[in-house]
Design a protein around this motif. Sequence first.
Motif, PDB file in Angstrom:
ATOM      1  N   VAL A 658       8.470  55.732  53.376  1.00  0.00           N
ATOM      2  CA  VAL A 658       7.617  56.884  53.684  1.00  0.00           C
ATOM      3  C   VAL A 658       7.372  57.683  52.410  1.00  0.00           C
ATOM      4  O   VAL A 658       8.305  57.968  51.646  1.00  0.00           O
ATOM      5  CB  VAL A 658       8.280  57.787  54.751  1.00  0.00           C
ATOM      6  N   LEU A 659       6.110  58.026  52.193  1.00  0.00           N
ATOM      7  CA  LEU A 659       5.720  58.952  51.124  1.00  0.00           C
ATOM      8  C   LEU A 659       5.659  60.359  51.705  1.00  0.00           C
ATOM      9  O   LEU A 659       5.067  60.568  52.772  1.00  0.00           O
ATOM     10  CB  LEU A 659       4.354  58.556  50.557  1.00  0.00           C
ATOM     11  N   THR A 660       6.263  61.310  51.020  1.00  0.00           N
ATOM     12  CA  THR A 660       6.279  62.700  51.476  1.00  0.00           C
ATOM     13  C   THR A 660       5.581  63.574  50.441  1.00  0.00           C
ATOM     14  O   THR A 660       5.894  63.492  49.251  1.00  0.00           O
ATOM     15  CB  THR A 660       7.713  63.201  51.692  1.00  0.00           C
ATOM     16  N   VAL A 661       4.629  64.390  50.894  1.00  0.00           N
ATOM     17  CA  VAL A 661       3.908  65.316  50.031  1.00  0.00           C
ATOM     18  C   VAL A 661       4.066  66.715  50.620  1.00  0.00           C
ATOM     19  O   VAL A 661       3.759  66.933  51.801  1.00  0.00           O
ATOM     20  CB  VAL A 661       2.415  64.952  49.929  1.00  0.00           C
ATOM     21  N   GLY A 662       4.565  67.645  49.826  1.00  0.00           N
ATOM     22  CA  GLY A 662       4.777  69.018  50.285  1.00  0.00           C
ATOM     23  C   GLY A 662       4.000  70.007  49.439  1.00  0.00           C
ATOM     24  O   GLY A 662       3.708  69.755  48.265  1.00  0.00           O
ATOM     25  N   VAL A 663       3.669  71.135  50.050  1.00  0.00           N
ATOM     26  CA  VAL A 663       2.972  72.225  49.363  1.00  0.00           C
ATOM     27  C   VAL A 663       3.883  73.443  49.394  1.00  0.00           C
ATOM     28  O   VAL A 663       4.423  73.797  50.456  1.00  0.00           O
ATOM     29  CB  VAL A 663       1.618  72.542  50.029  1.00  0.00           C
ATOM     30  N   PHE A 664       4.040  74.093  48.227  1.00  0.00           N
ATOM     31  CA  PHE A 664       4.956  75.220  48.098  1.00  0.00           C
ATOM     32  C   PHE A 664       4.270  76.360  47.360  1.00  0.00           C
ATOM     33  O   PHE A 664       3.315  76.154  46.608  1.00  0.00           O
ATOM     34  CB  PHE A 664       6.224  74.802  47.334  1.00  0.00           C
ATOM     35  N   ASP A 665       4.793  77.550  47.598  1.00  0.00           N
ATOM     36  CA  ASP A 665       4.342  78.742  46.882  1.00  0.00           C
ATOM     37  C   ASP A 665       5.365  79.076  45.803  1.00  0.00           C
ATOM     38  O   ASP A 665       6.558  79.217  46.087  1.00  0.00           O
ATOM     39  CB  ASP A 665       4.178  79.924  47.844  1.00  0.00           C
ATOM     40  N   ASN A 666       4.881  79.196  44.566  1.00  0.00           N
ATOM     41  CA  ASN A 666       5.756  79.460  43.428  1.00  0.00           C
ATOM     42  C   ASN A 666       6.157  80.930  43.420  1.00  0.00           C
ATOM     43  O   ASN A 666       5.319  81.815  43.224  1.00  0.00           O
ATOM     44  CB  ASN A 666       5.030  79.090  42.132  1.00  0.00           C
ATOM     45  N   SER A 667       7.424  81.191  43.644  1.00  0.00           N
ATOM     46  CA  SER A 667       7.936  82.570  43.684  1.00  0.00           C
ATOM     47  C   SER A 667       8.621  82.981  42.392  1.00  0.00           C
ATOM     48  O   SER A 667       9.272  84.024  42.347  1.00  0.00           O
ATOM     49  CB  SER A 667       8.918  82.726  44.857  1.00  0.00           C
ATOM     50  N   GLN A 668       8.481  82.157  41.332  1.00  0.00           N
ATOM     51  CA  GLN A 668       9.153  82.475  40.073  1.00  0.00           C
ATOM     52  C   GLN A 668       8.284  83.340  39.163  1.00  0.00           C
ATOM     53  O   GLN A 668       8.710  83.704  38.070  1.00  0.00           O
ATOM     54  CB  GLN A 668       9.510  81.184  39.336  1.00  0.00           C
TER      55      GLN A 668
END
Length: 1004
Positions: A658-668
């Motif tokens: 399985v290929l997993t692609v995630g989207v995140f918000d950069n909080s740094q």
Amino acid sequence: MTIGNLKLGVDVVSAHNLLPKDGQGSSSAFVELCFDGQRYRSTIKEKDLNPVWNESFYFNISDPSIFQSLTLDAYVYNNVRGIQSRAFLGKVSINGTSFVPYSDSVALHYPLEKRGIFSRVRGELGLKVYITDDPSIKSSVPVSVAEQTQLLSESVHNPISNSAHHVKNEARHTFYTLRKHSDTEEHNHTPAVEVPHHATKYMADEMKAPQPIPPKLVHMHSASSAQPVDFALKETSPFLGGGRVVGGRVIRTDRAGAGTYDLVEKMHFLFVRVVKARELPAMDITGSLDPFVEVRIGNYKGITKHIEKQQNPVWQVVFAFSRERMQASVLEVVVKDKDLVKDDFVGLVRFDLNEVPMRVPPDSPLAPEWYRLEDKKGDKIKGELMLAVWIGTQADEAFPDAWHSDAATPIDSSAAASALIRSKVYHAPRLWYVRVNVVEAQDLVLAEKNRFPDVYVKAHIGNQVMRTKPVQARNFNPVWNEDLFFVAAEPFEDHLILAVEDRVAPGKDEIIGRVSIPLNMVEKRADDRIIHSRWFNLEKPVLVDVDQLKKEKFSSRLHLRVCLDGGYHVLDESTHYSSDLRPTAKQLWKPPIGVLELGILNAVGLHPMKTRDGKGTSDTYCVAKYGHKWIRTRTLVDNLFPKYNEQYTWEVFDPATVLTVGVFDNSQLGEKGSNGHKDLKIGKVRIRISTLETGRVYTHSYPLLVLHPTGVKKMGELHLALRFSCTSFANMLYIYSRPLLPKMHYIRPFSVMQLDMLRHQAVNIVATRLGRAEPPLRKEVVEYMSDVDSHLWSMRRSKANFFRLMSIFNGLFAVGRWSGDICMWKNPVTSVLVHVLYLMLVSFPELILPTIFLYMFLIGIWNFRYRPRYPPHMNTKLSQAEAVHPDELDEEFDTFPTTRNPDLVRMRYDRLRSVAGRIQTVVGDIATQGERVQSLLSWRDPRATAIFVTFCLVAAVVLYVMPFQVIAALAGIYMMRHPRFRHRLPSVPVSFFRRLPARTDSLL
């Protein structure tokens, strides 16, 4: 909805991949719609296999009470010029049960069907069908059958003039149908209906120009899913670097090759490489200089770090400016002197963007050149700057490490912040299982000589701690022979430390001795061969003072077998979503079977994750994980519709991954938010490789669905392009015959508890190693991508798994109901045919297995035409996330151990007890039936066992005398006997079985 004004609206959107019928590799297509005796026709699109109409038609519904039993037929024809005829290209039939109101309607792509057995069709037709009661809408004027030939001819000869006439006479989108009147009336074109739902105009130049990109369409299989349309997968037809993607194939638009980056939209960037400077003039009174470089183009500005007291500085920095956002024609590279109050101007270099060269890999990198600095007036001054300026794409090797203008943050423009927003490729460390077999100890020396030891061995590697069971020995040579397991990562930084401890009192342990073993000195193995044991001398620590720990050797020894097991695959993710199944030892790896290419195009409609300057915004990046390779796109700052257009490649060793692609918000970046500095999850997508066809390009918009304490929420959509190419079809077929996991998992398997513990340790190690990279992949990102909490209890997941299990048994239940109908003779003809078939199979038992397999073959061939054309995606209904109770969600998001108040925990505990009670009852009933089977011959009920033994004897004699086929025929006819010969009471065997005793009487 008003019954009198009820109409059926049909929007003919587009078609693609039509069959060429004009002998020149093309077709002039038009669509004819038929419903309830009414027939309308669209315009003709000349020589276009992918026509776009965007036309609307409206049918009167004569009888609303029966409209659901009617059928809408859409025929696609090719207009044959000269002979005034038409050729069939395909048709679509839609039942009235599929008609929905306009607010719920969505454009669907329907595969074209054949008209007859010998028809040859291909392609799909995009339609949007809905019901409306808008009184301002009038039905379209139908086409006369007698004038079809003449109308086709006129449409062909006057397409541009008709379009121009449309623009002249209408202000809104008006569709015209040719009426049954004279030629003069036909050329006047009175409007038949005004459509308030659209605002598209027909322009004369649109008939000549290339057709626009079709809108995003939901594939028709998505319409059958029970979840809302907004949560469904959407098929797209984007224009990528390799050409237009239509129906999973790339249609080339130029003669040039596709290149490496053919799954993303080609984006041009202005690259500026600042290498170094020399002989810069001194600016301070002391004669020193703290230079830095500022690259400016329009409103965008990139700054290097300043170098203190250096007139010949070296930077080696690359800046990338998005060409589509550039509004200036001059590039300025300014050298400045860092000062506390105001930075001093040193000199600059100007470039005309029209003179900047274009570079496309695999061209060699552009060589940097020395440029003489100028002052603000344009005069040459002292000092030179080495630069390289060129225009390239995201395929440029300088792209990943460059400072990007579309990722630049106005909050923090420092070098450290720039490092946090770059794209990067990571390789997870190679993990090993460490097997420690603690055999025995010898000659232990205790502080108290008057007692025997109560000892155990505690081992740890880094933060992992394991211990053996305590042994109360009758001598000073205790024996354990117990295995301890750890996870270690290359390169091996930690040592294996074992300590023998003696329990002198409850809660008080004393260290007898310890041994430290470097992991790089431990023997590796890839199979089940025996590892030779070794004796290790224990070192006894003696406290001399507070600051010093003196070690003194003595005669106690520890017998160990230690090895690094490379024959296992170290599970560092959820078992259901594994992206790699190879063993640790590289010599056991098989050659790859294919290549997986992923194009991360863009995201749309993202949910704001933070507030900046009084408005909601997000600083998003994507992370993709497959095997040991993790990738991270650049962070696009302050953008709810980011365009990434980055492409990556993986080798595929097993299709069941399985290929997993995630989207995140950069909080740094910027100030610390309410959630600390943790990167916030926006959503993720899972794609199983085995569901992809080889060579097909999948371009879909995936909804980002996240479960919150308030319920399921759509956080936006992620647009991906995907292609799986097979390099060895024979190897791929061979993989399907091999075990899923390496051989050691079956020869010396781990227990479930051990696997969960080792998986937790592996995820922590991977998160620690990736968190040390630059930019770091934070622990919360790695845990979310690895589904680290998938094993925790959830009432919602339990319900979802229960209904999944019920759906599996639905087929058996359906067969049972069908058999019941046969036995009850609800359809006498079917029952008679089943009797005949049963007698045939009994008479010729050699036909049973061939019949079963032939039936399964025919079912598979029949289902081939209905096969899914897109990868499966997360389904909210299947996940039981649509109508979940808020308290169940709160329980699912609770930490482990719980942090809720005792009353709430008590209520949840009582609820769990009630659920467990029902499960307990079902398990008890199953056990009861099994015990009744055992009691048939156990003489627990002597009369029942005597009856059954006598029956067995009689049955043995009868079966020996009579042919088996006769017995089977009589038994089948008896089971399927007519209801007239049945009774409502249970049969004799059932009654006898229910009277048998079980062991429930012995339960407390």
